[in-house]
Write a protein that holds these residues in place. Sequence first.
Motif, mmCIF file in Angstrom:
data_model
loop_
_atom_site.group_PDB
_atom_site.id
_atom_site.type_symbol
_atom_site.label_atom_id
_atom_site.label_comp_id
_atom_site.label_asym_id
_atom_site.label_seq_id
_atom_site.Cartn_x
_atom_site.Cartn_y
_atom_site.Cartn_z
ATOM 1 N N LEU A 10 -99.967 -29.967 -2.667
ATOM 2 C CA LEU A 10 -100.571 -29.327 -1.494
ATOM 3 C C LEU A 10 -101.354 -28.087 -1.869
ATOM 4 N N GLU A 11 -102.319 -27.800 -0.995
ATOM 5 C CA GLU A 11 -103.092 -26.592 -1.213
ATOM 6 C C GLU A 11 -102.227 -25.403 -0.822
ATOM 7 N N ALA A 12 -102.165 -24.400 -1.699
ATOM 8 C CA ALA A 12 -101.341 -23.243 -1.395
ATOM 9 C C ALA A 12 -101.815 -22.594 -0.100
ATOM 10 N N GLU A 13 -100.878 -22.088 0.648
ATOM 11 C CA GLU A 13 -101.139 -21.363 1.891
ATOM 12 C C GLU A 13 -101.633 -22.253 3.033
ATOM 13 N N SER A 14 -101.628 -23.556 2.842
ATOM 14 C CA SER A 14 -101.906 -24.403 4.002
ATOM 15 C C SER A 14 -100.673 -24.377 4.897
ATOM 16 N N GLN A 15 -100.840 -24.836 6.151
ATOM 17 C CA GLN A 15 -99.719 -24.790 7.100
ATOM 18 C C GLN A 15 -98.511 -25.570 6.576
ATOM 19 N N ILE A 16 -98.781 -26.797 6.103
ATOM 20 C CA ILE A 16 -97.659 -27.614 5.614
ATOM 21 C C ILE A 16 -97.012 -26.976 4.395
ATOM 22 N N PHE A 17 -97.843 -26.425 3.536
ATOM 23 C CA PHE A 17 -97.325 -25.734 2.355
ATOM 24 C C PHE A 17 -96.337 -24.643 2.783
ATOM 25 N N ASN A 18 -96.763 -23.841 3.772
ATOM 26 C CA ASN A 18 -95.893 -22.754 4.232
ATOM 27 C C ASN A 18 -94.613 -23.270 4.883
ATOM 28 N N ASN A 19 -94.758 -24.350 5.655
ATOM 29 C CA ASN A 19 -93.562 -24.941 6.267
ATOM 30 C C ASN A 19 -92.572 -25.396 5.198
ATOM 31 N N LEU A 20 -93.111 -26.048 4.182
ATOM 32 C CA LEU A 20 -92.240 -26.541 3.115
ATOM 33 C C LEU A 20 -91.567 -25.391 2.378
ATOM 34 N N LYS A 21 -92.345 -24.326 2.180
ATOM 35 C CA LYS A 21 -91.791 -23.132 1.522
ATOM 36 C C LYS A 21 -90.599 -22.613 2.314
ATOM 37 N N LYS A 22 -90.763 -22.672 3.628
ATOM 38 C CA LYS A 22 -89.694 -22.212 4.509
ATOM 39 C C LYS A 22 -88.457 -23.106 4.352
ATOM 40 N N ILE A 23 -88.710 -24.421 4.344
ATOM 41 C CA ILE A 23 -87.581 -25.344 4.150
ATOM 42 C C ILE A 23 -86.896 -25.053 2.825
ATOM 43 N N GLU A 24 -87.710 -24.710 1.841
ATOM 44 C CA GLU A 24 -87.147 -24.414 0.523
ATOM 45 C C GLU A 24 -86.173 -23.232 0.590
ATOM 46 N N THR A 25 -86.522 -22.225 1.393
ATOM 47 C CA THR A 25 -85.588 -21.089 1.499
ATOM 48 C C THR A 25 -84.314 -21.505 2.243
ATOM 49 N N TYR A 26 -84.457 -22.402 3.211
ATOM 50 C CA TYR A 26 -83.243 -22.892 3.881
ATOM 51 C C TYR A 26 -82.384 -23.685 2.916
ATOM 52 N N VAL A 27 -83.031 -24.472 2.085
ATOM 53 C CA VAL A 27 -82.282 -25.213 1.072
ATOM 54 C C VAL A 27 -81.530 -24.225 0.183
ATOM 55 N N GLN A 28 -82.198 -23.127 -0.157
ATOM 56 C CA GLN A 28 -81.538 -22.111 -0.978
ATOM 57 C C GLN A 28 -80.280 -21.570 -0.287
ATOM 58 N N ASP A 29 -80.373 -21.371 1.027
ATOM 59 C CA ASP A 29 -79.187 -20.926 1.777
ATOM 60 C C ASP A 29 -78.075 -21.959 1.665
ATOM 61 N N GLY A 30 -78.485 -23.224 1.757
ATOM 62 C CA GLY A 30 -77.511 -24.312 1.610
ATOM 63 C C GLY A 30 -76.893 -24.297 0.225
ATOM 64 N N VAL A 31 -77.723 -24.062 -0.778
ATOM 65 C CA VAL A 31 -77.243 -24.001 -2.154
ATOM 66 C C VAL A 31 -76.223 -22.865 -2.285
ATOM 67 N N GLU A 32 -76.536 -21.757 -1.635
ATOM 68 C CA GLU A 32 -75.637 -20.598 -1.675
ATOM 69 C C GLU A 32 -74.259 -20.988 -1.099
ATOM 70 N N LEU A 33 -74.301 -21.732 -0.005
ATOM 71 C CA LEU A 33 -73.045 -22.177 0.618
ATOM 72 C C LEU A 33 -72.238 -23.098 -0.298
ATOM 73 N N THR A 34 -72.915 -24.067 -0.880
ATOM 74 C CA THR A 34 -72.168 -24.979 -1.756
ATOM 75 C C THR A 34 -71.672 -24.240 -2.995
ATOM 76 N N ARG A 35 -72.442 -23.228 -3.402
ATOM 77 C CA ARG A 35 -72.009 -22.430 -4.544
ATOM 78 C C ARG A 35 -70.686 -21.720 -4.233
ATOM 79 N N GLN A 36 -70.607 -21.187 -3.010
ATOM 80 C CA GLN A 36 -69.376 -20.514 -2.593
ATOM 81 C C GLN A 36 -68.220 -21.512 -2.588
ATOM 82 N N LEU A 37 -68.513 -22.691 -2.032
ATOM 83 C CA LEU A 37 -67.466 -23.709 -1.945
ATOM 84 C C LEU A 37 -67.015 -24.144 -3.335
ATOM 85 N N LEU A 38 -67.977 -24.311 -4.225
ATOM 86 C CA LEU A 38 -67.650 -24.759 -5.571
ATOM 87 C C LEU A 38 -66.881 -23.709 -6.324
ATOM 88 N N GLY A 39 -67.264 -22.459 -6.094
ATOM 89 C CA GLY A 39 -66.548 -21.364 -6.749
ATOM 90 C C GLY A 39 -65.105 -21.385 -6.327
#
Length: 523
Positions: free
Chosen positions: A182-211
Amino acid sequence: MAQKQNEDKPTIEDMSRQMVGQARLAIAVENTADAIILIDIEGNIQYVNPAFEKITGYSRSEIISQNISLLESGQHDPSFFQQMWDCLKRGEVWRGRFINRKKDNSLYQSEATISPVKNTAGQIINYVSVQRDVTREIQLEKQLRQAQKMEAIGTLAGGIAHDFNNLLLGIQGNISLSLLDLEAESQIFNNLKKIETYVQDGVELTRQLLGFARGGKYQVRLTDVNRLLNEQNLLFSRANKAVEFQEEFDAGLWNLEADQDQIEQVILNIYMNALQAMPEGGTLSVRTENVTIDEERLTPYRVRAGDYVKIAVIDTGIGMDEKTQRRIFDPFFTTKEMGRGTGLGLASVYGIIKNHGGFVNVDSHKGRGTRFEIFLPASREPVPPKQLPTAELTDGHETVLLVDDEEMIIDVGKRMLEKLGYETLTAINGSEAVDIYKTRGDDIDLVILDMVMPKISGGETFDRLKEINPDIKVILCSGYSIDGKATEILQRGCIAFIQKPFNLKTLSRHIRAVLNSETYDKK
Ligand code: ADP
Ligand code: MG
C-alpha cells in the motif's frame, strides 16, 4: 470383711505405686512437645508445662494466676469464645483452632482440645487444654493450595494465550504484507496501522498471560539489572513528570540469568501500578542490592539458600489494606475501574519470578505507599557484550522450510517469507518436515520449526533433522512452551528462538542473523 477394709485404706505399697505413677505422669507432661495448660473455671491459669513456655515465650512464673485471655490475639469474634465457653460449661470437650498471641506479640496458630475436669461430685473444677502449634502446617497448607490454584489457572492461561498468539500472528502477518503493497499514508494504510497497534495490545495481553503461565521462560541470558532498571527509569520518567524517580543502585550488583524481556515486563508491571497509585505525583524509588540467604526459609513460600539480587520498588501512593494485599497476585484481581485494570499485572509478576526461582515480598500501608521486593537468583558471571545485529528489512534468496501444525501460520508465514525473497517450503507436521528434509535437505538453508505440535513435537523433529544433518540451521518458533522446553532445545544446539507473533521485521532480522552468522557455520 477384712478384705473390704483393705480396699478402702491404701497400703504403703499402693501409695508408693501411686507416687511412681504420678512421677511418671509428671515426666510425660513436662516433656511432651504439646503445650498443656490447666485453668480454673474462671480461666485463671494454674499450671503450664515447659512446651507452653517454649511456644508462647512466657515463663511459668509470669503466667501462673494470669487469665487465659492474656493469649487472645483479637483475631476471633467474641462469639467464638462464647461458643467455646458454652460448650465447656456443659461439660463437653471443645476442639478447635486458636490464633493466639505470644509474649513478643507475634501470632501463632494452635490446634487445641479443652476438657473439663470434674470432682467426685461431678462439678467442673478445672479445664485442661492441650495445644499444638500448627502455624507451620497451616502455612504449608495455604502455600500448597495457592500453588495448586496458580498452576491450574496457569495451564488454562497458557493454553488460551497459545491459541490467541497464533491468531494474532495471522492478523499481524497479513497486515505486514498488506502494508508493503500500500501507498504510505493512504486511508487504508492508516487503518491497517491502527489495527497493528491493536494487535500489539493483544500481544501485550498474551505476553502477560504467558508470563503467568508456567514454563513461559524462553531466552535465558545474563542480564545486568541496574542497566535494565536505568533504561526503564529513563523511559518512565520522561512520560511521568509529576513523579520523582530515585535510583539507589549497588554498583557491584551481581547479574541475573534471566529472560530479559520477562524481567522487563515484571518491572513494567510494578512501575505501572506504582504510577497508577500516585495520580497526584510522588516518589518512586528503586533500589538494588546483593543478598545472600544462608539457610532455606519457609515464608509463605519456600526460599532456597543462595545468592540473590534484590530489587526494591517503593512508591508513596495510595497503598493497600491487608485484604487487598492478600489477593493482589490472583489473576484477574483488580481494584481498578473497567478498562484501567486487567488484574493480570501482578499475576504475571508472580509467575515470572517463580519461573526464575525467585520470590516477591509486599509491604503496604493504606494511604502511605507500597514496597515491592523482588528476589531473583544471582549469577556471578559477567555479562557479555550485545550480539544481535539490528537490521532493517533485509531480503534474502535462500531456501527456508517452515514447519507448523497450524494452516493459518503456514499460509501467512509462507507469504511473509516469500515477500522477503526466500524460497519457501512448508510442512504441516514433524514427519512431513523430516521427509522433505530427507529429499531436499541439500537445498534447504534454514528450518523454522514450531515447538508445540501434536504427535511429533518440535523438539523431536529437531533431533531427527539433526540426525540427517548435524550442522542444520534451525530457528525455533513458539508462542508458548512447557517446562522451559524451548531453552532445553536451544541448549541441544538449536540456533535461535523467535517468539510468536512476529512481524516482518523481526522475522527478517532473525533469519539474517542466523544465516549470516559464521560462528554457527561449522562447514
Ligand atoms: P491491575 O493493575 O490491572 O489492577 P495488578 O495485578 O497489576 O492488576 O494489580 C492488582 C491490584 O493490586 C491493583 O488493582 C491494586 O489494587 C493493587 N496494587 C498493585 N500495586 C499497587 C501499588 N503500588 N499501590 C497500591 N495498590 C497496588
Ligand atoms: Mg497493574
